[in-house]
Design a protein around this motif. Structure first.
Motif, PDB file in Angstrom:
ATOM      1  N   GLY A 164      -7.379 -17.372  -1.746  1.00 14.93           N
ATOM      2  CA  GLY A 164      -7.869 -17.959  -2.992  1.00 14.93           C
ATOM      3  C   GLY A 164      -6.720 -18.353  -3.914  1.00 14.93           C
ATOM      4  O   GLY A 164      -6.739 -19.411  -4.538  1.00 14.93           O
ATOM      5  N   LEU A 165      -5.729 -17.489  -3.964  1.00 13.21           N
ATOM      6  CA  LEU A 165      -4.559 -17.689  -4.835  1.00 13.21           C
ATOM      7  C   LEU A 165      -3.872 -19.023  -4.549  1.00 13.21           C
ATOM      8  O   LEU A 165      -3.506 -19.750  -5.456  1.00 13.21           O
ATOM      9  CB  LEU A 165      -3.588 -16.543  -4.526  1.00 13.21           C
ATOM     10  CG  LEU A 165      -2.726 -15.902  -5.582  1.00 13.21           C
ATOM     11  CD1 LEU A 165      -3.588 -15.322  -6.668  1.00 13.21           C
ATOM     12  CD2 LEU A 165      -1.899 -14.769  -4.974  1.00 13.21           C
ATOM     13  N   VAL A 166      -3.681 -19.324  -3.279  1.00 14.08           N
ATOM     14  CA  VAL A 166      -2.927 -20.540  -2.922  1.00 14.08           C
ATOM     15  C   VAL A 166      -3.851 -21.687  -2.524  1.00 14.08           C
ATOM     16  O   VAL A 166      -3.386 -22.704  -2.043  1.00 14.08           O
ATOM     17  CB  VAL A 166      -1.930 -20.275  -1.767  1.00 14.08           C
ATOM     18  CG1 VAL A 166      -0.892 -19.250  -2.158  1.00 14.08           C
ATOM     19  CG2 VAL A 166      -2.645 -19.858  -0.489  1.00 14.08           C
ATOM     20  N   ASP A 167      -5.166 -21.499  -2.731  1.00  9.88           N
ATOM     21  CA  ASP A 167      -6.119 -22.554  -2.371  1.00  9.88           C
ATOM     22  C   ASP A 167      -6.021 -22.937  -0.902  1.00  9.88           C
ATOM     23  O   ASP A 167      -5.939 -24.125  -0.569  1.00  9.88           O
ATOM     24  CB  ASP A 167      -5.822 -23.800  -3.216  1.00  9.88           C
ATOM     25  CG  ASP A 167      -6.993 -24.104  -4.110  1.00  9.88           C
ATOM     26  OD1 ASP A 167      -8.114 -23.764  -3.701  1.00  9.88           O
ATOM     27  OD2 ASP A 167      -6.785 -24.651  -5.196  1.00  9.88           O
ATOM     28  N   ALA A 168      -5.998 -21.947  -0.029  1.00  9.47           N
ATOM     29  CA  ALA A 168      -5.859 -22.221   1.410  1.00  9.47           C
ATOM     30  C   ALA A 168      -7.100 -22.938   1.936  1.00  9.47           C
ATOM     31  O   ALA A 168      -8.181 -22.860   1.341  1.00  9.47           O
ATOM     32  CB  ALA A 168      -5.669 -20.911   2.153  1.00  9.47           C
ATOM     33  N   ASN A 169      -6.949 -23.636   3.054  1.00 10.92           N
ATOM     34  CA  ASN A 169      -8.089 -24.322   3.656  1.00 10.92           C
ATOM     35  C   ASN A 169      -8.754 -23.474   4.736  1.00 10.92           C
ATOM     36  O   ASN A 169      -9.797 -23.834   5.275  1.00 10.92           O
ATOM     37  CB  ASN A 169      -7.670 -25.638   4.309  1.00 10.92           C
ATOM     38  CG  ASN A 169      -6.828 -26.483   3.402  1.00 10.92           C
ATOM     39  OD1 ASN A 169      -5.662 -26.722   3.682  1.00 10.92           O
ATOM     40  ND2 ASN A 169      -7.397 -26.913   2.298  1.00 10.92           N
ATOM     41  N   ALA A 232     -17.278 -17.328  -1.576  1.00  7.94           N
ATOM     42  CA  ALA A 232     -17.473 -17.661  -2.989  1.00  7.94           C
ATOM     43  C   ALA A 232     -16.358 -18.566  -3.502  1.00  7.94           C
ATOM     44  O   ALA A 232     -16.574 -19.390  -4.374  1.00  7.94           O
ATOM     45  CB  ALA A 232     -17.537 -16.386  -3.820  1.00  7.94           C
ATOM     46  N   SER A 233     -15.146 -18.393  -2.949  1.00  5.66           N
ATOM     47  CA  SER A 233     -14.065 -19.238  -3.490  1.00  5.66           C
ATOM     48  C   SER A 233     -13.840 -20.511  -2.676  1.00  5.66           C
ATOM     49  O   SER A 233     -12.865 -21.212  -2.898  1.00  5.66           O
ATOM     50  CB  SER A 233     -12.773 -18.436  -3.700  1.00  5.66           C
ATOM     51  OG  SER A 233     -12.580 -17.466  -2.733  1.00  5.66           O
ATOM     52  N   GLY A 234     -14.722 -20.789  -1.735  1.00  6.60           N
ATOM     53  CA  GLY A 234     -14.673 -22.089  -1.048  1.00  6.60           C
ATOM     54  C   GLY A 234     -13.691 -22.167   0.105  1.00  6.60           C
ATOM     55  O   GLY A 234     -13.254 -23.251   0.472  1.00  6.60           O
ATOM     56  N   VAL A 235     -13.334 -21.007   0.690  1.00  2.00           N
ATOM     57  CA  VAL A 235     -12.377 -21.012   1.808  1.00  2.00           C
ATOM     58  C   VAL A 235     -13.101 -20.576   3.092  1.00  2.00           C
ATOM     59  O   VAL A 235     -13.643 -19.468   3.141  1.00  2.00           O
ATOM     60  CB  VAL A 235     -11.215 -20.015   1.540  1.00  2.00           C
ATOM     61  CG1 VAL A 235     -10.196 -20.063   2.674  1.00  2.00           C
ATOM     62  CG2 VAL A 235     -10.546 -20.288   0.208  1.00  2.00           C
ATOM     63  N   ALA A 270      -9.861 -22.355 -10.582  1.00  2.00           N
ATOM     64  CA  ALA A 270      -8.840 -21.302 -10.449  1.00  2.00           C
ATOM     65  C   ALA A 270      -9.050 -20.158 -11.438  1.00  2.00           C
ATOM     66  O   ALA A 270      -8.916 -18.987 -11.087  1.00  2.00           O
ATOM     67  CB  ALA A 270      -7.455 -21.908 -10.628  1.00  2.00           C
ATOM     68  N   ARG A 271      -9.428 -20.484 -12.673  1.00  2.00           N
ATOM     69  CA  ARG A 271      -9.591 -19.411 -13.660  1.00  2.00           C
ATOM     70  C   ARG A 271     -10.784 -18.525 -13.293  1.00  2.00           C
ATOM     71  O   ARG A 271     -10.757 -17.305 -13.440  1.00  2.00           O
ATOM     72  CB  ARG A 271      -9.759 -19.997 -15.064  1.00  2.00           C
ATOM     73  CG  ARG A 271      -9.612 -18.923 -16.129  1.00  2.00           C
ATOM     74  CD  ARG A 271      -9.752 -19.433 -17.547  1.00  2.00           C
ATOM     75  NE  ARG A 271     -11.001 -20.123 -17.773  1.00  2.00           N
ATOM     76  CZ  ARG A 271     -11.112 -21.434 -17.969  1.00  2.00           C
ATOM     77  NH1 ARG A 271     -10.055 -22.188 -17.973  1.00  2.00           N
ATOM     78  NH2 ARG A 271     -12.294 -21.993 -18.170  1.00  2.00           N
ATOM     79  N   LYS A 272     -11.838 -19.161 -12.771  1.00  2.78           N
ATOM     80  CA  LYS A 272     -13.012 -18.361 -12.379  1.00  2.78           C
ATOM     81  C   LYS A 272     -12.680 -17.455 -11.205  1.00  2.78           C
ATOM     82  O   LYS A 272     -13.194 -16.345 -11.099  1.00  2.78           O
ATOM     83  CB  LYS A 272     -14.184 -19.276 -12.044  1.00  2.78           C
ATOM     84  CG  LYS A 272     -14.856 -19.806 -13.280  1.00  2.78           C
ATOM     85  CD  LYS A 272     -16.315 -20.121 -13.026  1.00  2.78           C
ATOM     86  CE  LYS A 272     -16.898 -20.736 -14.291  1.00  2.78           C
ATOM     87  NZ  LYS A 272     -18.281 -21.102 -14.146  1.00  2.78           N
ATOM     88  N   LYS A 273     -11.814 -17.937 -10.320  1.00  2.00           N
ATOM     89  CA  LYS A 273     -11.418 -17.104  -9.178  1.00  2.00           C
ATOM     90  C   LYS A 273     -10.720 -15.849  -9.659  1.00  2.00           C
ATOM     91  O   LYS A 273     -10.936 -14.757  -9.166  1.00  2.00           O
ATOM     92  CB  LYS A 273     -10.439 -17.902  -8.300  1.00  2.00           C
ATOM     93  CG  LYS A 273     -11.047 -18.407  -7.035  1.00  2.00           C
ATOM     94  CD  LYS A 273      -9.975 -18.980  -6.167  1.00  2.00           C
ATOM     95  CE  LYS A 273     -10.015 -20.467  -6.169  1.00  2.00           C
ATOM     96  NZ  LYS A 273      -9.014 -21.119  -5.360  1.00  2.00           N
ATOM     97  N   TRP A 274      -9.879 -16.041 -10.665  1.00  2.00           N
ATOM     98  CA  TRP A 274      -9.159 -14.882 -11.208  1.00  2.00           C
ATOM     99  C   TRP A 274     -10.148 -13.918 -11.884  1.00  2.00           C
ATOM    100  O   TRP A 274     -10.084 -12.708 -11.689  1.00  2.00           O
ATOM    101  CB  TRP A 274      -8.087 -15.355 -12.203  1.00  2.00           C
ATOM    102  CG  TRP A 274      -7.422 -14.230 -12.906  1.00  2.00           C
ATOM    103  CD1 TRP A 274      -6.502 -13.372 -12.374  1.00  2.00           C
ATOM    104  CD2 TRP A 274      -7.638 -13.811 -14.251  1.00  2.00           C
ATOM    105  NE1 TRP A 274      -6.134 -12.446 -13.321  1.00  2.00           N
ATOM    106  CE2 TRP A 274      -6.816 -12.696 -14.480  1.00  2.00           C
ATOM    107  CE3 TRP A 274      -8.439 -14.279 -15.294  1.00  2.00           C
ATOM    108  CZ2 TRP A 274      -6.770 -12.040 -15.699  1.00  2.00           C
ATOM    109  CZ3 TRP A 274      -8.398 -13.618 -16.505  1.00  2.00           C
ATOM    110  CH2 TRP A 274      -7.569 -12.512 -16.702  1.00  2.00           C
TER     111      TRP A 274
END
Ligand code: GLU
Length: 375
Positions: A164-169, A232-235, A270-274
């Motif tokens: 989630g941190l690095v927006d991985a695919n 939830a974070s789309g990964v 990103a803020r919601k992920k945090w």
């Protein structure tokens, strides 16, 4: 294009390997397995894919180095082994990746590093800078210094947070199991492997309560927790058996291997992920049924009128849990008012805030932009 086929387009991939993958049942290092996986990751990197490796094994490798048959029970004992094993583990990765001309970077994280928004961003930026240098980060929990309450506890969760941190695919969790089954394959020979999961239900969690090997900390339950974070974070996340030949390449090429957890459609901000996964909550509010419906079904902000109770002491800007009348956590959010202020305005209309607090900066206790609803 199916979800499996889309994995081939991933440009940034997190691979997590567990202790059971890196070591034999007797605790000794499985060199062949590590070498194969490193070769696959190096090859992926050559294809132009950014690779991050989350590797467990510090405590296990440390125990082996010291000739221990079991992991000590005490915290300092485990911490000492992690310090011994982490260096040995990095040495192995350095050596194997160097054979393919790849540079690695050791990154040790604790939950505390992600707890404050700024530190979360710092960790993200450091990882992105490493990737920008075409270096492969090798990430683990900083077991030697972390205190119990700031622990991720298992690297499945850590790897999902990193993804989630690095927006991985894509996150690939490599383990000693083939994936998620519809029931426990160790006790039921009819158990069927699930190829795709779009929703995690209670039965799946109930079936997954057994632990892995004696040197590992995870098990299927922590993998499901990781899957929840990823979905939830789309990964997209795949659990596959590390013993399969060319496992990483085949997952990336869309082979029907292991279990794929399909993410929700929309990407999470990103803020919601945090707010949802990065930070620890500092208190909670309890809300009434009307507010619960407004949050869950209509995507509304939380207003003071719906708050029926406050637990804990927190300042403006803190992240807190939002609980339903029956005590279930249904959302998390960053508050516009302190616990003391919310106690005063709870149950009141937004128009009354100014009079009660002698001034009003916001109508909402939590604005919907700063609210993550656990649905
Ligand atoms: N951080 C631990 C280690 O390196 C492993 C945690 C886990 O197995 O999930 O030994």
């Amino acid at each position: 294009m199916s979800w499996r086929e889309e994995l081939g387009q991933a440009k940034r991939i997190v691979v997590k390997v567990g202790t059971s993958t890196l070591t034999y049942a007797n605790g000794k290092v499985n060199l062949q397995r590590i070498e194969n996986l490193v070769r696959e990751m190096a090859d992926l990197h050559n294809r132009g894919v950014e690779v991050l490796l989350v590797s467990s094994g510090a405590v296990g490798v440390g125990a082996n180095r010291m000739g221990f048959k079991k992991i000590p029970r005490t915290m300092p004992g485990k911490q000492a082994l992690a310090a011994i094993g982490q260096g040995a583990l990095m040495h192995l990765y350095e050596k194997f990746f160097a054979e393919y001309d790849k540079t690695v970077a050791q990154v040790l994280l604790t939950r505390g590093d992600l707890d404050e928004r700024l530190r979360y961003l710092n960790a993200t930026n450091a990882l992105l800078a490493i990737l920008g240098m075409e270096v492969i980060p090798v990430i683990n929990e900083n077991d030697t210094v972390v205190v119990e309450e700031l622990k991720f506890g298992d690297n499945d969760t850590l790897s999902a947070m990193v993804a989630g941190l690095v927006d991985a695919n894509l996150l690939i969790i490599l383990s000693d199991v083939d994936g998620l089954y519809d029931c426990d394959p160790r006790s039921n020979s009819q158990a069927a492997l699930l190829s795709e999961v779009t929703e995690i239900n209670d039965a799946m969690e109930d079936n997954s309560r057994t632990r892995g090997s004696s040197f590992a900390s995870g098990g299927m339950l922590t993998k499901l927790k990781a899957a929840r974070i990823c979905m939830a974070s789309g990964v997209p996340m795949v659990i596959a058996n590390s013993g399969e030949k060319d496992v990483i390449r085949r997952v990336v090429d869309g082979d029907n291997l292991g279990t794929l957890f399909v993410p929700r459609e929309e990407k999470m901000h990103a803020r919601k992920k945090w707010i949802a996964f990065g930070t620890l909550t500092q208190g909670s509010v309890m809300i009434d049924n009307g507010a619960q419906q407004a949050l869950l079904n209509r995507g509304k902000s939380l207003l003071p009128s719906g708050v029926v109770g406050v637990d804990g002491e927190f300042e403006r800007g803190a992240v807190i849990a939002v609980c339903s009348a029956d005590g279930r956590e249904i959302a998390r959010g960053m508050v516009n008012y302190s616990s003391e202020e919310i106690r005063l305005i709870a149950g009141k209309k937004s128009t009354e805030i100014e009079k009660i607090l002698d001034g009003k900066d916001y109508d909402e206790v939590i604005h919907r932009n700063n609210l993550w609803v656990n649905g």
